[in-house]
Design a protein around this motif. Structure first.
Motif, PDB file in Angstrom:
ATOM      1  N   SER A  32      -6.823   9.857   6.300  1.00  0.00           N
ATOM      2  CA  SER A  32      -7.921   9.873   5.342  1.00  0.00           C
ATOM      3  C   SER A  32      -9.231   9.805   6.098  1.00  0.00           C
ATOM      4  O   SER A  32      -9.374   8.978   6.993  1.00  0.00           O
ATOM      5  N   GLY A  33     -10.163  10.656   5.712  1.00  0.00           N
ATOM      6  CA  GLY A  33     -11.451  10.635   6.385  1.00  0.00           C
ATOM      7  C   GLY A  33     -12.015  12.037   6.487  1.00  0.00           C
ATOM      8  O   GLY A  33     -11.449  12.999   5.949  1.00  0.00           O
TER       9      GLY A  33
ATOM     10  N   ASN B 174       0.834  -1.201   0.000  1.00  0.00           N
ATOM     11  CA  ASN B 174       0.000   0.000   0.000  1.00  0.00           C
ATOM     12  C   ASN B 174       0.877   1.262   0.000  1.00  0.00           C
ATOM     13  O   ASN B 174       0.609   2.222  -0.724  1.00  0.00           O
TER      14      ASN B 174
ATOM     15  N   HIS C 215     -12.069  14.023   9.004  1.00  0.00           N
ATOM     16  CA  HIS C 215     -11.177  14.952   9.716  1.00  0.00           C
ATOM     17  C   HIS C 215     -10.215  15.626   8.747  1.00  0.00           C
ATOM     18  O   HIS C 215      -9.961  16.817   8.819  1.00  0.00           O
TER      19      HIS C 215
ATOM     20  N   THR D 117      -4.957   6.944   1.218  1.00  0.00           N
ATOM     21  CA  THR D 117      -4.969   5.773   2.076  1.00  0.00           C
ATOM     22  C   THR D 117      -5.113   6.155   3.540  1.00  0.00           C
ATOM     23  O   THR D 117      -4.659   7.219   3.970  1.00  0.00           O
TER      24      THR D 117
ATOM     25  N   GLY E 285      -8.084  10.360  12.337  1.00  0.00           N
ATOM     26  CA  GLY E 285      -9.357   9.801  12.784  1.00  0.00           C
ATOM     27  C   GLY E 285      -9.065   8.596  13.667  1.00  0.00           C
ATOM     28  O   GLY E 285      -7.964   8.027  13.634  1.00  0.00           O
ATOM     29  N   ASP E 286     -10.076   8.182  14.447  1.00  0.00           N
ATOM     30  CA  ASP E 286      -9.818   7.065  15.363  1.00  0.00           C
ATOM     31  C   ASP E 286      -9.584   5.748  14.617  1.00  0.00           C
ATOM     32  O   ASP E 286      -8.756   4.936  15.031  1.00  0.00           O
ATOM     33  N   ALA E 287     -10.269   5.531  13.496  1.00  0.00           N
ATOM     34  CA  ALA E 287     -10.043   4.287  12.753  1.00  0.00           C
ATOM     35  C   ALA E 287      -8.657   4.299  12.106  1.00  0.00           C
ATOM     36  O   ALA E 287      -7.952   3.281  12.112  1.00  0.00           O
ATOM     37  N   CYS E 288      -8.265   5.429  11.555  1.00  0.00           N
ATOM     38  CA  CYS E 288      -6.920   5.532  10.962  1.00  0.00           C
ATOM     39  C   CYS E 288      -5.862   5.262  12.029  1.00  0.00           C
ATOM     40  O   CYS E 288      -4.876   4.562  11.789  1.00  0.00           O
TER      41      CYS E 288
ATOM     42  N   ASP F  74     -14.626   9.611  17.375  1.00  0.00           N
ATOM     43  CA  ASP F  74     -16.086   9.648  17.192  1.00  0.00           C
ATOM     44  C   ASP F  74     -16.655   8.251  16.994  1.00  0.00           C
ATOM     45  O   ASP F  74     -17.831   8.096  16.654  1.00  0.00           O
TER      46      ASP F  74
ATOM     47  N   MET G 161      -5.463   1.636  12.958  1.00  0.00           N
ATOM     48  CA  MET G 161      -4.822   0.839  11.902  1.00  0.00           C
ATOM     49  C   MET G 161      -3.309   0.743  12.137  1.00  0.00           C
ATOM     50  O   MET G 161      -2.669  -0.205  11.712  1.00  0.00           O
TER      51      MET G 161
HETATM   52  C1  LIG Z   1      -6.566   1.655   3.639  1.00  0.00           C
HETATM   53  C2  LIG Z   1      -7.921   2.257   3.434  1.00  0.00           C
HETATM   54  N1  LIG Z   1      -9.019   1.556   3.749  1.00  0.00           N
HETATM   55  C3  LIG Z   1     -10.258   2.113   3.583  1.00  0.00           C
HETATM   56  C4  LIG Z   1     -10.385   3.385   3.081  1.00  0.00           C
HETATM   57  C5  LIG Z   1     -11.762   4.019   2.895  1.00  0.00           C
HETATM   58  N2  LIG Z   1     -11.937   5.100   3.894  1.00  0.00           N
HETATM   59  C6  LIG Z   1     -11.646   6.391   3.618  1.00  0.00           C
HETATM   60  S1  LIG Z   1     -11.894   7.396   4.885  1.00  0.00           S
HETATM   61  C7  LIG Z   1     -12.410   6.141   5.879  1.00  0.00           C
HETATM   62  C8  LIG Z   1     -12.844   6.420   7.286  1.00  0.00           C
HETATM   63  C9  LIG Z   1     -11.726   6.719   8.213  1.00  0.00           C
HETATM   64  O1  LIG Z   1     -12.256   6.757   9.515  1.00  0.00           O
HETATM   65  P1  LIG Z   1     -11.599   7.623  10.672  1.00  0.00           P
HETATM   66  O2  LIG Z   1     -10.149   7.366  10.739  1.00  0.00           O
HETATM   67  O3  LIG Z   1     -12.344   7.367  11.928  1.00  0.00           O
HETATM   68  O4  LIG Z   1     -11.782   9.102  10.140  1.00  0.00           O
HETATM   69  P2  LIG Z   1     -13.122  10.000  10.055  1.00  0.00           P
HETATM   70  O5  LIG Z   1     -13.733   9.780   8.713  1.00  0.00           O
HETATM   71  O6  LIG Z   1     -14.026   9.564  11.176  1.00  0.00           O
HETATM   72  O7  LIG Z   1     -12.635  11.400  10.211  1.00  0.00           O
HETATM   73  C10 LIG Z   1     -12.389   4.932   5.179  1.00  0.00           C
HETATM   74  C11 LIG Z   1     -12.802   3.629   5.767  1.00  0.00           C
HETATM   75  C12 LIG Z   1      -9.193   4.056   2.718  1.00  0.00           C
HETATM   76  N3  LIG Z   1      -9.213   5.275   2.172  1.00  0.00           N
HETATM   77  N4  LIG Z   1      -7.972   3.485   2.936  1.00  0.00           N
END
Ligand SMILES: Cc1ncc(C[n+]2csc(CCOP(=O)(O)OP(=O)(O)O)c2C)c(N)n1
Length: 535
Positions: A379-380, A82, A382, A406, A431-434, A459, A437
């Motif tokens: 990415s997201g 990636n 935020h 990404t 972001g919390d999901a980023c 969030d 990871m």
């Molecule tokens: C490696 C990867 N997987 C999935 C995605 C699709 N994607 C883009 S933004 C996002 C959400 C990210 O969530 P978070 O980190 O919580 O940020 P938020 O949108 O809440 O600010 C996803 C799943 C991506 N861009 N890259």
């Protein structure tokens, strides 16, 4: 002095300015790892090769030298894919070094073995296997190719038996970078200068090529001399100080900023594209202007099909712009004051507003952190809001993946930057999901004693995707997740963590974080709905 293939590769990378290598070793790269450190390249052990690739990118942004990722054979190499594709799309010079077994061995041995060059070829600018007797040529070519326009990743496999073979030392194969030249006197140049002389409503759009060619000063001078408003992509942020009245800011992923600015593009009678690559833009940027009102000064030939231009030059973005505007005397431009109105509209739309939420968090961070701060973001939702709100003074101070987009890049890229530029304040906004990871890289921050500050926007939702479900009337599926104790997480990895729920608390915590010797995680708890309609 030892002149093994491994030592030669390391020495040539050192000579190219590389000082840091990131990755995870395996049995097949031990000679190379030894050689890298012997030649004064410092190795940083990361927790995932993909994060290692982003760390290498961070070090590149800090130093200008190619980033270097070291991965072992098989699983090690493919764990970093990636980051390699990101380097290809986001135009980052990255040298990917991997181990391999000897060709003869692979005829009868299969454990962990697949065609690594075949995997790497479509996602790099070149993929080599270092051959005994030509190792110097191959590594010099790898560096030259990685740095040539558009910069990108190059892969070098080093088979075990070649790594330890003594090589004849020849002078460095000098691969001169292609000369970046201004347009020569020609019918095209005259045609472009006529368009400029006639223009009443000119607009400039600058992107990554202008950053590669360090064209910021030229762009700023031209725009100020001729009163030309400037739009940039996210990668182009800071080519002109973003507090300049002529700078309308960065664009690319926010539908609201597109809605506000696109009437200006429609009104423009001349669009000057300066190293602008639409790989960063949403589909709404396709065919936004008629070809006959655009002049393209590009770092690479256009293959995107997103738009066209009646006159197009490929070469030095900086010298090209300078040549186009040599002796130019424009009419008074924009007599309707439209750029100022659009700038005010953008400013009020993305202003700090309401109670605690991402707006307040970002405005507070901008006010508290020194001007020299380098910000990485992920990415997201935020990232899109932050890219619109955060004003920068110089290019390469606001870093993100804006072509591949990404997740999981901001924390490792911040780490790599801090490793190469320890005196620069580095803030990652994620972001919390980023964050989750790449949470394992907190261990790397600890091991390397890097006091990076991380603002996690908590969030419990993949808000950007959640928002898309909301907009299209779909139910929330696969976007919500549970609560993590980020304070304990930070402590477990040897750093400092705290929960933040107000602008005042954030201000105090950021000030304290700047004086801390270990990394800081600020868990900024927000309501995901504050993103709705925000960009
Ligand atoms: C490696 C990867 N997987 C999935 C995605 C699709 N994607 C883009 S933004 C996002 C959400 C990210 O969530 P978070 O980190 O919580 O940020 P938020 O949108 O809440 O600010 C996803 C799943 C991506 N861009 N890259």
């Amino acid at each position: 002095m030892s002149n093994t293939a491994a030592r030669l590769i390391a020495r040539r990378l050192y000579n190219a300015g590389c000082r840091h290598v990131f990755g995870i070793p395996g049995g097949e790269v031990l000679d190379l790892l030894d050689a890298l450190e012997a030649e004064r390249l410092r190795f940083t052990l990361c927790r995932h090769e993909n994060a290692g690739g982003f760390m290498a990118e961070g070090a590149h942004h800090a130093s200008g030298a190619p980033g270097v990722l070291l991965a072992t054979i098989g699983p090690g190499l493919v764990n970093g894919l990636n980051a390699v594709v990101n380097a290809l799309q986001d135009q980052v010079p990255l040298i990917v070094l991997s181990g391999a077994v000897d060709g003869a061995e692979a005829a009868t041995y299969t454990h962990q073995i697949f065609d690594q060059n075949a995997v790497m070829r479509p996602i790099t600018k070149a993929s080599f296997t270092a051959a005994d007797g030509a190792v110097d040529v191959i590594i010099d070519k790898a560096v030259a190719i990685a740095l040539a326009d558009p910069p990108g990743p190059v892969h070098v496999d080093l088979p075990l038996n070649v790594a330890t073979k003594e090589q004849t030392v020849r002078p460095a194969l000098y691969v001169p970078p292609a000369a970046k030249v201004a347009p020569a006197s020609s019918a095209e140049l005259t045609a472009a200068q006529v368009l400029i002389a006639k223009a009443g409503r000119p607009l400039m759009i600058a992107g990554v090529g202008a950053v590669h060619h360090k064209a910021g000063d030229t762009i700023t001078a031209i725009c100020r001399d001729h009163n030309i408003p400037l739009l940039t992509t996210y990668k182009g942020k800071g080519l002109m100080p973003e507090d300049d009245a002529l700078c309308l800011g960065g664009f690319g992923l926010s539908p609201e900023s597109d809605r506000i600015v696109q009437p200006l593009i429609e009104q423009a009678d001349l669009i000057i594209l300066a190293g602008y690559d639409p790989v960063e833009m949403r589909v709404g940027w396709r065919g936004l202007w008629e070809a006959d009102k655009a002049i393209d000064v590009a770092h690479v030939p256009a293959r995107h099909g997103m738009h066209s231009a009646t006159v197009s030059f490929v070469g030095s973005v900086k010298a090209g712009l300078g040549r186009l505007f040599e002796g130019a005397a424009l009419h008074p431009v924009w007599d309707n004051g439209a750029p100022d109105k659009i700038r005010s509209e953008l400013q009020s739309f993305f202003a700090n507003q309401g109670a605690w939420g991402p707006h307040q968090a970002f405005a507070t961070a901008r006010a508290v952190m020194p001007a020299s701060t380098v910000v990485t973001t992920d990415s997201g939702a935020h990232r899109i809001l932050l890219s619109q709100m955060w004003k920068t003074q110089a290019p390469k101070t606001f870093l993100q993946s804006s072509a591949l987009c990404t997740m999981g890049i901001a924390v490792p890229m911040a780490l790599g930057y801090k490793q190469a530029a320890p005196d620069t304040p580095v803030l990652a906004v994620v972001g919390d999901a980023c964050f989750e990871m790449v949470a394992g890289e907190l261990a790397t921050l600890r091991d390397q004693n890097l006091p990076v500050i991380i603002m996690v926007m908590v969030d419990q939702s993949l808000s950007l995707i959640d928002l898309k479900q909301e907009r299209t009337g779909l139910d929330n599926r696969g976007v919500l997740f549970g609560q993590t104790d980020y304070v304990k997480l930070a402590q477990a990895f040897g750093g400092y963590g705290c929960v933040v729920t107000s602008a005042d608390a954030l201000k105090q915590e950021l000030v304290s974080a700047m004086g801390r010797q270990v990394f800081t995680v600020l868990a900024c708890e927000i309501d995901k709905k504050t993103y709705w309609g925000a960009f």
